[in-house]
Design an enzyme around this catalytic site. Structure first.
Site, short mmCIF file in Angstrom:
data_model
loop_
_atom_site.label_atom_id
_atom_site.label_comp_id
_atom_site.label_asym_id
_atom_site.label_seq_id
_atom_site.Cartn_x
_atom_site.Cartn_y
_atom_site.Cartn_z
N THR A 12 0.82 -1.21 0.00
CA THR A 12 0.00 0.00 0.00
C THR A 12 0.85 1.26 0.00
O THR A 12 0.50 2.25 -0.63
CB THR A 12 -0.94 0.00 1.23
N SER A 54 1.03 -7.29 -1.19
CA SER A 54 1.60 -8.34 -0.35
C SER A 54 0.75 -9.61 -0.33
O SER A 54 1.24 -10.66 0.09
CB SER A 54 1.82 -7.83 1.08
N THR A 85 1.08 -4.57 4.17
CA THR A 85 0.78 -4.95 5.55
C THR A 85 0.12 -6.32 5.69
O THR A 85 0.24 -6.96 6.73
CB THR A 85 -0.13 -3.90 6.22
N ASP A 86 -0.57 -6.78 4.66
CA ASP A 86 -1.40 -7.98 4.82
C ASP A 86 -0.59 -9.23 5.14
O ASP A 86 -1.05 -10.09 5.90
CB ASP A 86 -2.25 -8.21 3.57
#
Length: 333
Positions: A12, A54, A85-86
């Site tokens: 992101t 990700s 972040t995932d």
């Protein structure tokens, strides 16, 4: 000034809007230009290794990141990895096993909003990551997010949208970052030996989440396709009996095939303990059955992928799994 290498992988933080939603499009140089204050903190070089959401990160990507760190390890004082972040917690855990005993910080960070967004958390997270990467007291794989420094094996994404997206599971934050300063909670001696790099992973690990009434036949269906199984059980851990032993028979089939099963819990905190209830104790003694105890699922998966290329002997797998690495396994005294 310290020399820090930025390794950009997408996420992101590097995304722009498209007709189909956010997509990583910004490159490492674009990201650095958004935080000009870094020039007064350290000397930064940038490398664009990949540019992925990700969700699309794979174990091959973890190996590529570890290779990149290895190739540049002697040239830099620390490393910052920008990442979506995932799956960042999985990558942090995997890198902890692939790059062990590093006396230099390897810091992962990202953002909940693109660095080009006016209200983004990206600029702060990136500055904090570089602040951590050039700190003399920090080392090993760390995740920096929303002012927190989290050990690579203890991180988990616990919020999907909020800026405080990550938590340290059953382990204190290593440090906090506030207004350009670091408050150290945990200080440890740096490794005195050279780092140890690994270059193999076995991705044939499956995570099965139990639900009430699940048919145990699913374990047999998975047996031919995977080399290790992680079962997310209920509470402190156990397997249903339903007045028969179908689950136990399915587990024994994995044992007979020389393939390990790790039992963990769906509960976020405090870990597993198979010996509390009969439903756990009756499976605990089966060869090849291990329990995660206080390990996160992310760490369990990454550790199994790291162990399997080294050995397929169940007793050796157990020994490696039960040996703590970088606070992944907290043993009760």
């Amino acid at each position: 000034m310290k020399n820090i290498l930025l390794i950009a992988t997408g996420g992101t933080i590097a995304s722009r809007p498209t007709a189909d939603g956010l997509l990583p499009q910004l490159l490492a140089g674009d990201i650095l230009r958004c935080v000009p204050s870094l020039a007064g903190l350290c000397h930064v070089d940038a490398l664009q290794l990949m540019n992925l959401d990700s969700t699309n990160i794979t174990p091959d990507c973890w190996l590529a990141i570890a290779r990149c760190i290895r190739e540049h390890y002697d040239d830099y004082d620390g490393f910052v990895l920008t990442h979506g972040t995932d799956t960042m917690a999985y990558t942090a855990a995997a890198l902890t096993y692939l790059v062990q005993s590093s006396a230099k910080p390897i810091v992962l960070t990202g953002a909940q909003k693109s660095i080009y967004s006016e209200d983004t958390d990206a600029r702060r997270n990136l500055f904090d990551a570089f602040l951590a990467a050039q700190d003399d007291a920090l080392f090993g794989v760390l995740l920096v997010f929303d002012g927190r420094v989290i050990a690579g094996t203890r991180a988990r994404k616990t919020r999907t949208k909020s800026m405080n997206a990550f938590s340290s599971i059953d382990y204190p934050d290593v440090a906090l970052l506030r207004e350009g300063r670091i408050l150290h909670y945990i200080r440890e001696d740096k490794p005195s030996c050279a780092p140890v790099f690994y270059d193999r992973l076995n991705p044939r690990v499956f995570v099965l989440r139990l639900i009430p009434g699940m048919n145990p036949d699913v374990l047999g269906l998975l047996l031919s396709r995977y080399d290790a199984l992680v079962i997310e059980s209920f509470g402190v851990g156990g397997l249903p009996c339903y007045e028969q032993e179908d689950f136990l028979c399915a587990v024994r089939a994995w044992s007979d095939a020389g393939k390990p099963i790790v039992i963990t819990t769906q509960v976020p905190h405090e870990g597993s303990d198979l010996y509390v209830y009969q439903v756990g104790a009756r499976v605990a003694g089966t060869p090849g059955v291990l329990q995660a105890q206080t390990m996160t699922v992310e760490a369990v998966v990454a550790k199994l992928m790291w162990i399997l290329p080294q050995t397929y002997d169940l007793s050796e797998i157990a020994a490696l799994f039960e040996a703590p690495v970088a606070h992944d396994l907290l043993l009760f005294s």
